[in-house]
Enzyme design. Sequence first.
Site, PDB file in Angstrom:
ATOM      1  NE  ARG A  22     -26.324  -3.480  24.928  1.00 55.36           N
ATOM      2  CZ  ARG A  22     -27.549  -3.008  24.761  1.00 55.36           C
ATOM      3  NH1 ARG A  22     -28.435  -3.689  24.057  1.00 55.36           N
ATOM      4  NH2 ARG A  22     -27.900  -1.846  25.290  1.00 55.36           N
ATOM      5  CE  LYS A  29     -24.112   3.708  22.963  1.00 57.26           C
ATOM      6  NZ  LYS A  29     -25.317   2.998  23.458  1.00 57.26           N
ATOM      7  CD  GLN A  78     -23.516   9.950  34.251  1.00 53.61           C
ATOM      8  OE1 GLN A  78     -23.311   9.605  33.080  1.00 53.61           O
ATOM      9  NE2 GLN A  78     -24.578   9.557  34.924  1.00 53.61           N
ATOM     10  N   GLY A 108     -26.370  10.869  22.551  1.00 51.48           N
ATOM     11  CA  GLY A 108     -25.288  10.822  21.563  1.00 51.48           C
ATOM     12  C   GLY A 108     -25.310   9.576  20.693  1.00 51.48           C
ATOM     13  CG  ASP A 109     -27.174   5.982  22.170  1.00 50.99           C
ATOM     14  OD1 ASP A 109     -28.074   6.842  22.166  1.00 50.99           O
ATOM     15  OD2 ASP A 109     -27.189   4.995  22.927  1.00 50.99           O
ATOM     16  N   GLY A 146     -38.665   2.107  26.851  1.00 53.13           N
ATOM     17  CA  GLY A 146     -39.641   2.559  27.835  1.00 53.13           C
ATOM     18  C   GLY A 146     -40.978   2.816  27.138  1.00 53.13           C
ATOM     19  CG  ASN A 176     -38.422   7.631  26.376  1.00 56.31           C
ATOM     20  OD1 ASN A 176     -38.367   8.659  25.703  1.00 56.31           O
ATOM     21  ND2 ASN A 176     -37.666   7.415  27.444  1.00 56.31           N
TER      22      ASN A 176
HETATM   23  C1  UD1 Z   1     -33.312   4.919  27.727  1.00 56.01           C
HETATM   24  C2  UD1 Z   1     -34.658   5.273  28.359  1.00 56.01           C
HETATM   25  C3  UD1 Z   1     -35.769   4.441  27.708  1.00 56.01           C
HETATM   26  C4  UD1 Z   1     -35.760   4.691  26.213  1.00 56.01           C
HETATM   27  C5  UD1 Z   1     -34.373   4.403  25.617  1.00 56.01           C
HETATM   28  C6  UD1 Z   1     -34.321   4.848  24.184  1.00 56.01           C
HETATM   29  C7  UD1 Z   1     -34.174   5.887  30.667  1.00 56.01           C
HETATM   30  C8  UD1 Z   1     -34.209   5.451  32.082  1.00 56.01           C
HETATM   31  N1  UD1 Z   1     -34.607   5.012  29.773  1.00 56.01           N
HETATM   32  O1  UD1 Z   1     -33.029   3.560  28.039  1.00 56.01           O
HETATM   33  O2  UD1 Z   1     -37.025   4.810  28.235  1.00 56.01           O
HETATM   34  O3  UD1 Z   1     -36.745   3.883  25.593  1.00 56.01           O
HETATM   35  O4  UD1 Z   1     -33.363   5.143  26.314  1.00 56.01           O
HETATM   36  O5  UD1 Z   1     -33.102   4.474  23.592  1.00 56.01           O
HETATM   37  O6  UD1 Z   1     -33.801   7.002  30.392  1.00 56.01           O
HETATM   38  N2  UD1 Z   1     -26.134   7.711  29.608  1.00 56.01           N
HETATM   39  C9  UD1 Z   1     -25.258   8.499  30.299  1.00 56.01           C
HETATM   40  N3  UD1 Z   1     -25.057   8.258  31.618  1.00 56.01           N
HETATM   41  C10 UD1 Z   1     -25.704   7.255  32.286  1.00 56.01           C
HETATM   42  C11 UD1 Z   1     -26.617   6.452  31.563  1.00 56.01           C
HETATM   43  C12 UD1 Z   1     -26.807   6.712  30.226  1.00 56.01           C
HETATM   44  O7  UD1 Z   1     -24.647   9.417  29.747  1.00 56.01           O
HETATM   45  O8  UD1 Z   1     -25.472   7.108  33.496  1.00 56.01           O
HETATM   46  C13 UD1 Z   1     -26.340   7.992  28.187  1.00 56.01           C
HETATM   47  C14 UD1 Z   1     -25.825   6.885  27.296  1.00 56.01           C
HETATM   48  O9  UD1 Z   1     -24.501   7.162  26.885  1.00 56.01           O
HETATM   49  C15 UD1 Z   1     -26.778   6.938  26.117  1.00 56.01           C
HETATM   50  C16 UD1 Z   1     -28.072   7.455  26.731  1.00 56.01           C
HETATM   51  O10 UD1 Z   1     -27.726   8.082  27.946  1.00 56.01           O
HETATM   52  O11 UD1 Z   1     -26.349   7.859  25.148  1.00 56.01           O
HETATM   53  C17 UD1 Z   1     -29.100   6.348  26.966  1.00 56.01           C
HETATM   54  O12 UD1 Z   1     -28.619   5.437  27.930  1.00 56.01           O
HETATM   55  P1  UD1 Z   1     -28.986   3.893  27.870  1.00 56.01           P
HETATM   56  O13 UD1 Z   1     -28.369   3.241  29.056  1.00 56.01           O
HETATM   57  O14 UD1 Z   1     -28.683   3.360  26.530  1.00 56.01           O
HETATM   58  O15 UD1 Z   1     -30.579   3.966  28.107  1.00 56.01           O
HETATM   59  P2  UD1 Z   1     -31.601   2.839  27.775  1.00 56.01           P
HETATM   60  O16 UD1 Z   1     -31.514   1.756  28.781  1.00 56.01           O
HETATM   61  O17 UD1 Z   1     -31.481   2.490  26.343  1.00 56.01           O
HETATM   62 CA    CA Z   2     -29.874   2.850  24.644  1.00 54.83          CA
END
Ligand code: UD1
Ligand code: CA
Length: 452
Positions: A22, A29, A78, A108-109, A146, A176
């Site tokens: 996005r 990001k 990963q 990290g975000d 969440g 969360n």
């Molecule tokens: C996640 C949480 C949600 C919470 C939200 C807060 C889960 C399943 N959900 O959702 O409960 O409210 O964050 O912002 O955890 N990332 C990886 N590898 C992956 C997926 C994600 O490194 O395979 C990293 C992303 O770079 C990011 C972070 O994990 O820094 C969060 O991932 P994102 O996909 O944004 O999670 P949300 O759907 O926002």
């Molecule tokens: Ca997120």
Amino acid sequence: MEGAMSRNRLAVVILAAGKGTRMKSALPKVMHEVAGKPMLRHVIDTCQHLSPDRTVVVAGPDMPSVEATAAPHALAHQLEQRGTGHAVGAARAALGDTPLDTVLVVYGDTPLITAETLARMVEERQQTGAAVVVLGMRVAPPSAYGRLVLDRAGDLDGIVEAVEASPEILALDLCNSGVMAIDGKALFGLIDRLRDDNSKGEFYLTDIVGIARRDGRRARVVEAPVDELVGVNSRADLAAAEAILQQRLRAAAMAGGATLVDPASVFLATDTVLGRDVVIGPHVVFGPDVTVGDRVQIKPFSHIEGARIGAGAIIGPFARLRPGTELAEDVHIGNFVELKNATMGRGAKANHLTYLGDATVGGNSNIGAGTITVNYDGFGKYRTEIGERAFIGSNSSLVAPLKVGDGAITAAGSVVTHDVEADAIAIGRARQVDKPGRAARFREIQRAKHKK
Ligand code: UD1
Ligand code: CA
């Protein structure tokens, strides 16, 4: 035995593998900047306040900028993005075999999180022995976060992702943030039992709470203000994070004894150091690595990065100080003056329309309007060294490499191409020729020609 050894062993896992589609960017990001510093760097720096025994950054494939920022900390890859739980799993080898008391998972975000909040989470985990401590925040529904579901005793019962939640659960405002402090001994036992049979087909880290509860373990929530926990997913979120961080930095600057005439238009870096009774006018921007001494005045529309400014100096309006600028006490830098890699001694002045690059100016020297150090020939950069009490006449071009001695003068409009000894005057310009009466004669001829 193990308990005593591992009680305080802390590891941090920073998730940064997401591409951040996005953002619509070629840059990962987490490399986008807030207050002039990549988000990932903010998170790494904040975590280091807890002195973790190990820090692991989880990066996606082909993210050299993330890898460079992670150094010297450990890096895990990963390769496919299969969810936050899968991402933590990718850190397993990098965490090593040493038993860990607590593993702190941060994103990290989420660049604005504070060390105090992270420390509260680690403390809560150690004091309660909970398998998982989740950082919660209050966000008025509807939101995509969440939801945290508590039991009667106020412990955390489970986390439900918004996409999986019933209307009753979606009505909850405790959300969360993503940050978790997890029992290091239980972590991978929990991760190994995650399943991806959900609507996104991902391994949700959030599911470890339910699994731990079924094992008879406790889970807890620590709350923090939502301002600290904004997750950046878009350019608009990035701007919102910048605004919150700038507000924090401005408040700290004022609390520390600086006057910001119009705080909303002053932009600071996280490492900006301001002395007492500094006065900063409107529309001043600080890049990284700036130290400002006591009583300095920075007038409007100045841009400053990589500079040390001595006490009592006056800068601007419209000054530009670039990296490598070192100003002693009481230096004056005026409008449209640019300095780069330049040192000025006590009381030296460059008040108008000047470029000083790769230069040294001694104390109490005066640099006239329009002076330019000619420091670059398209290939190399050369130094200009000006002594103390020198007087550089207006519109001098100082062709480097060049030395101008103490007390020397250069005549206005000079192109100075070789060294000037102390107390000498250098005149490097064509001699003036006067023609008496020629102006009047010129006008007569022109009038006759144009019949006026
Ligand atoms: C996640 C949480 C949600 C919470 C939200 C807060 C889960 C399943 N959900 O959702 O409960 O409210 O964050 O912002 O955890 N990332 C990886 N590898 C992956 C997926 C994600 O490194 O395979 C990293 C992303 O770079 C990011 C972070 O994990 O820094 C969060 O991932 P994102 O996909 O944004 O999670 P949300 O759907 O926002
Ligand atoms: Ca997120």
